[in-house]
Design an enzyme around this catalytic site. Structure first.
Site, PDB file in Angstrom:
ATOM      1  N   CYS A  85     -28.022 -61.100  19.268  1.00 54.62           N
ATOM      2  CA  CYS A  85     -27.857 -60.803  20.684  1.00 54.62           C
ATOM      3  C   CYS A  85     -29.186 -60.504  21.369  1.00 54.62           C
ATOM      4  CB  CYS A  85     -26.920 -59.609  20.862  1.00 54.62           C
ATOM      5  SG  CYS A  85     -25.283 -59.860  20.162  1.00 54.62           S
ATOM      6  N   HIS A 333     -21.369 -61.215  28.357  1.00 56.90           N
ATOM      7  CA  HIS A 333     -22.277 -61.185  27.209  1.00 56.90           C
ATOM      8  C   HIS A 333     -22.317 -62.521  26.477  1.00 56.90           C
ATOM      9  CE1 HIS A 333     -24.613 -59.747  23.948  1.00 56.90           C
ATOM     10  NE2 HIS A 333     -23.630 -59.382  23.138  1.00 56.90           N
TER      11      HIS A 333
END
Length: 389
Positions: A85, A333
């Protein structure tokens, strides 16, 4: 660091099953160049952050070259970065170093991820690869994938609540606050403002996390143009100064302090203290993470982040606004785009162009982006500090 952000670009975040990764990446890149007033020929290097295209689209190699093949920078020198991420915040770190070294005058950072498809289990299986797969037992591919990271965040939440006396209502306050912020953000994936009671009444994913406390899978891209301050001034574009950008890493057996260590290094590099920060974007993949990270960044004393949220200090109008973009929970996200999206938001805040979510008198901003899971915390972390020139 002698580095300045002079342009940003971002797409809508959402579930765009029919949209290809290259369309998202090209849109963000071209918008950033237009915002900076930079031609493609002036870009000396492109650094592309992407976490999971190999698993999600099958494009394991030459990700930058294919994702940006129809953009204005097609044919410019490119490097691809994968760091879970934290992929595009890691790409930003490398791009900033490339400019600061004097090796390049202008660098373009692009972060992009295409997570949705007709097979909704594919994204969950890709995210499950952000742990040490040799140490973690493999799942039966015939069974539905588990929400591995929500299980991790739920365990973190239960531990935090036990240690500090925080409640599920405190977690819901974080989610409700970020949903309100997201409702003010035109690119946000989840634009509905929720109340604390709405959050608590929603379906439980993993106790104590309800659905609005968890970030969604999605698609999107963000991009940033970097140059040196004197070149920015010559263009008449003072931009936003990069004061620090530090990378941290964990190893098996660590006590989970990688965020705190990375933040300390960033404060030292910028010659700042936590109290100097005026606005933050943090990696709230689940609501409890925002509380934990606030303490790791030194914005609240240990065990006091829930009180910070209760007091309204983390609201857009508060003393230390956190996630005015809506954060991962509301903005969305798409993992490879998240780090760059945080930089876009902070740059907009510091340039006074965040619209209805503008933080008053924002002068210094901090972004914290973490990725993967190793030991007792994230495997990778990047902390970036930006300031008005």
């Amino acid at each position: 660091m002698d580095v300045t952000v002079i342009g940003t670009g971002i797409t809508r975040f959402g579930m765009f099953v029919e949209t290809r990764l290259r369309e998202l990446a090209s849109e963000a890149a071209d918008r950033a160049l237009a915002d900076a007033g930079v031609s493609a020929e002036e870009v000396g290097l492109v650094v592309f952050g992407n976490a999971a295209a190999g698993l999600l689209t099958g494009q394991e190699m030459i990700r930058a070259h294919t994702a940006l093949g129809s953009s204005r920078v097609a044919g410019r020198p490119m490097i691809s970065v994968e760091n879970a991420c934290a992929s595009s915040s890691s790409a930003f770190h490398l791009g900033a170093l490339a400019v600061a070294s004097g090796g390049y005058d202008t660098v373009l950072i692009v972060g992009a991820e295409k997570m949705t498809s007709t097979d909704r289990s594919r994204a969950a299986r890709a995210l499950a690869a952000a742990v040490d797969v040799e140490l973690e037992p493999s799942e039966d591919p015939e069974l539905p994938p588990r929400p591995v990271f929500m299980e991790i965040y739920a365990a973190e939440a239960r531990d935090y609540m036990r240690r500090t006396g925080a409640t599920a209502r405190d977690l819901a306050r974080v989610a409700a606050k970020n949903s309100r912020n997201g409702s003010l953000n035109p690119i946000a994936q989840n634009g509905n403002a929720l109340t604390v009671d709405d959050v608590l009444a929603a379906r439980t994913i993993v106790d104590p996390l309800t659905r609005p406390m968890c970030s969604s899978i999605g698609d999107g891209a963000a991009a940033v143009v970097l140059t040196r301050p004197e070149l920015a001034a010559r263009r008449g574009n003072p931009g936003v100064r990069v004061l620090a950008c530090t990378v941290g890493a964990a190893r098996a057996g660590d006590d989970g302090d990688v965020v705190a260590r990375t933040a300390r290094a960033a404060y030292e590099q910028a010659s700042l203290r936590p109290g100097d920060i005026g606005v933050c974007e943090v990696h709230d993949a689940a609501a409890p993470a925002e509380l934990v990270i606030a303490e790791e960044l030194g914005l609240a004393a240990e065990g006091e982040a829930a009180g910070l949220v209760r007091s309204g200090a983390t609201e857009i109008s508060g003393r230390i606004p956190i996630n005015p973009s809506g954060g991962l929970i509301a903005r969305g996200h798409p993992v490879g785009a998240t780090g760059a999206a945080q930089i876009v938001e902070l740059t907009d805040q510091l340039r006074g162009r965040a619209g209805d979510r503008q933080v008053a008198r924002a002068r210094i901003g901090l972004a914290e982006n973490a990725g993967g899971s190793l030991g007792n915390g994230p495997a990778a972390c990047v902390v970036t500090i930006l300031a008005v020139q």
